[in-house]
Design an enzyme around this catalytic site. Sequence first.
Site, mmCIF file in Angstrom:
data_model
loop_
_atom_site.group_PDB
_atom_site.id
_atom_site.type_symbol
_atom_site.label_atom_id
_atom_site.label_comp_id
_atom_site.label_asym_id
_atom_site.label_seq_id
_atom_site.Cartn_x
_atom_site.Cartn_y
_atom_site.Cartn_z
ATOM 1 N N LYS A 162 0.824 -1.219 0.000
ATOM 2 C CA LYS A 162 0.000 0.000 0.000
ATOM 3 C C LYS A 162 0.847 1.253 0.000
ATOM 4 C CE LYS A 162 -4.543 -1.475 1.313
ATOM 5 N NZ LYS A 162 -5.674 -1.421 2.226
ATOM 6 N N LYS A 190 -4.114 -11.059 -6.963
ATOM 7 C CA LYS A 190 -5.379 -11.382 -6.294
ATOM 8 C C LYS A 190 -6.482 -10.405 -6.723
ATOM 9 C CE LYS A 190 -5.046 -8.700 -2.110
ATOM 10 N NZ LYS A 190 -5.193 -8.500 -0.716
ATOM 11 N N LYS A 212 -10.399 -4.939 -4.420
ATOM 12 C CA LYS A 212 -11.416 -3.880 -4.514
ATOM 13 C C LYS A 212 -10.855 -2.642 -5.201
ATOM 14 C CE LYS A 212 -13.693 -4.959 -0.182
ATOM 15 N NZ LYS A 212 -13.361 -4.777 1.227
HETATM 16 P P1 TYM Z 1 -10.619 -6.881 3.436
HETATM 17 O O1 TYM Z 1 -11.707 -5.901 3.680
HETATM 18 O O2 TYM Z 1 -9.546 -6.504 2.475
HETATM 19 O O3 TYM Z 1 -11.216 -8.251 2.971
HETATM 20 C C1 TYM Z 1 -12.264 -8.910 3.674
HETATM 21 C C2 TYM Z 1 -12.035 -10.405 3.646
HETATM 22 O O4 TYM Z 1 -11.924 -10.861 2.297
HETATM 23 C C3 TYM Z 1 -10.754 -11.637 2.119
HETATM 24 N N1 TYM Z 1 -10.238 -11.435 0.753
HETATM 25 C C4 TYM Z 1 -10.069 -12.409 -0.145
HETATM 26 N N2 TYM Z 1 -10.282 -13.735 -0.078
HETATM 27 C C5 TYM Z 1 -10.048 -14.458 -1.185
HETATM 28 N N3 TYM Z 1 -9.602 -13.926 -2.360
HETATM 29 C C6 TYM Z 1 -9.359 -12.602 -2.474
HETATM 30 N N4 TYM Z 1 -8.950 -12.089 -3.623
HETATM 31 C C7 TYM Z 1 -9.597 -11.778 -1.336
HETATM 32 N N5 TYM Z 1 -9.489 -10.452 -1.094
HETATM 33 C C8 TYM Z 1 -9.878 -10.255 0.179
HETATM 34 C C9 TYM Z 1 -9.778 -11.111 3.166
HETATM 35 O O5 TYM Z 1 -8.801 -12.079 3.482
HETATM 36 C C10 TYM Z 1 -10.706 -10.814 4.319
HETATM 37 O O6 TYM Z 1 -10.932 -11.983 5.075
HETATM 38 N N6 TYM Z 1 -7.647 -6.286 7.445
HETATM 39 C C11 TYM Z 1 -8.873 -6.897 6.943
HETATM 40 C C12 TYM Z 1 -10.104 -6.480 7.705
HETATM 41 C C13 TYM Z 1 -10.021 -6.683 9.169
HETATM 42 C C14 TYM Z 1 -10.117 -7.919 9.856
HETATM 43 C C15 TYM Z 1 -10.003 -7.610 11.219
HETATM 44 C C16 TYM Z 1 -10.267 -9.238 9.429
HETATM 45 C C17 TYM Z 1 -9.853 -5.712 10.109
HETATM 46 N N7 TYM Z 1 -9.848 -6.282 11.329
HETATM 47 C C18 TYM Z 1 -10.034 -8.626 12.219
HETATM 48 C C19 TYM Z 1 -10.304 -10.227 10.412
HETATM 49 C C20 TYM Z 1 -10.185 -9.925 11.758
HETATM 50 C C21 TYM Z 1 -9.078 -6.509 5.501
HETATM 51 O O7 TYM Z 1 -8.567 -5.507 5.037
HETATM 52 O O8 TYM Z 1 -9.968 -7.307 4.820
#
Ligand code: TYM
Length: 331
Positions: free
Chosen positions: A114, A196, A199
Amino acid sequence: MEAKKRIFSGIQPTNTPHLGNYLGALANWVKLQDEYDCTYSIVDLHSITVRQDPVKLKKQINESYALLLAMGVDPDKSTVFIQSHNCNHAELSWILSCYTQFGELSRMTQFKDKSAKHPENINAGLFTYPVLMAADILAYQADLVPVGIDQKQHLELARNIAQRFNQIYGDVFTMPDAYIPKTGAKVMSLQDPTKKMSKSDENPNASISVLDDRDTIIRKFKRAVTDSDTEVAYREGKDGINNLMSIYSAVTDKTFEEIEKEFAGKGYGDFKLAVGEATADRLAPMQSEFARIIADKAYIQECMKKGAEKAFKTTRKTIQKVYKKVGFLTL
Ligand code: TYM
């Protein structure tokens, strides 16, 4: 009766969730609700490490919340809330940041990625983001954290912080484990299957939004980048086909072997169409439920309030314990 094990997970409200978010994490959130005591959050505090438009963010938070309900996250069974509605996350994050090393945070690949992408805004929040994530998880004393593979490193850090804290002060935090699905844990971009699905991808054909309509989903899969071969088979070097097979397997529950048999002698065109149709079928019930729920503002508000109250209560216990352990004076 033994208490149910606890689950915590979160998703950022930046843009509508995509198929990767759904297959990597959200589908499991729904599945695990009966067996575990689950807490799920729209992590809005996390989302401002990258500059957000306030009007768009507000809308996204509301829609992301409604989508969780539409997907089948049940506010009577689970705690579903907006992160900024519970101040305990930010409070615990500060404490934990004093038990996290600069070197550890410097090694986080998401921070490196990032900061390369936004060289004009490498803010302190981007750097300490994983500490807030550790606070999210540890505040609930979570046993399991259903996430996609990309969050594994952050989870490892949360475990290291918990272990360090526990070593100094005794057993304060539960050690959380990642819960990663067999298929769909890393859904790749449809336009560059070595990256991957994300968003923030600027190419709209690279990802499927969970709210894309049927025609759009089918068209995007038709345009998915594959290879010059013709065989539908899971093999090294066939990144595009491997990705489509993983998606098809995750949405239909078919094994790779079954998929190879189903498409033996058929071309990529037939296969891509089948993946598009199966994905659209899988998302359709959630989409119609979303249209219904998003119109019901009072219901959404009521769920958000109930979720925030439950979340606050659970996490306050942890904060009180932590404050006592570090030596803060109680009033
Ligand atoms: P975020 O918002 O980027 O994504 C949410 C969830 O989606 C999963 N994910 C994917 N899984 C499979 N293939 C992909 N291409 C893909 N892109 C995203 C992520 O692994 C995630 O599970 N830091 C986290 C949010 C967060 C969080 C937490 C998660 C904040 N606090 C505590 C678990 C526990 C994040 O940015 O996810």
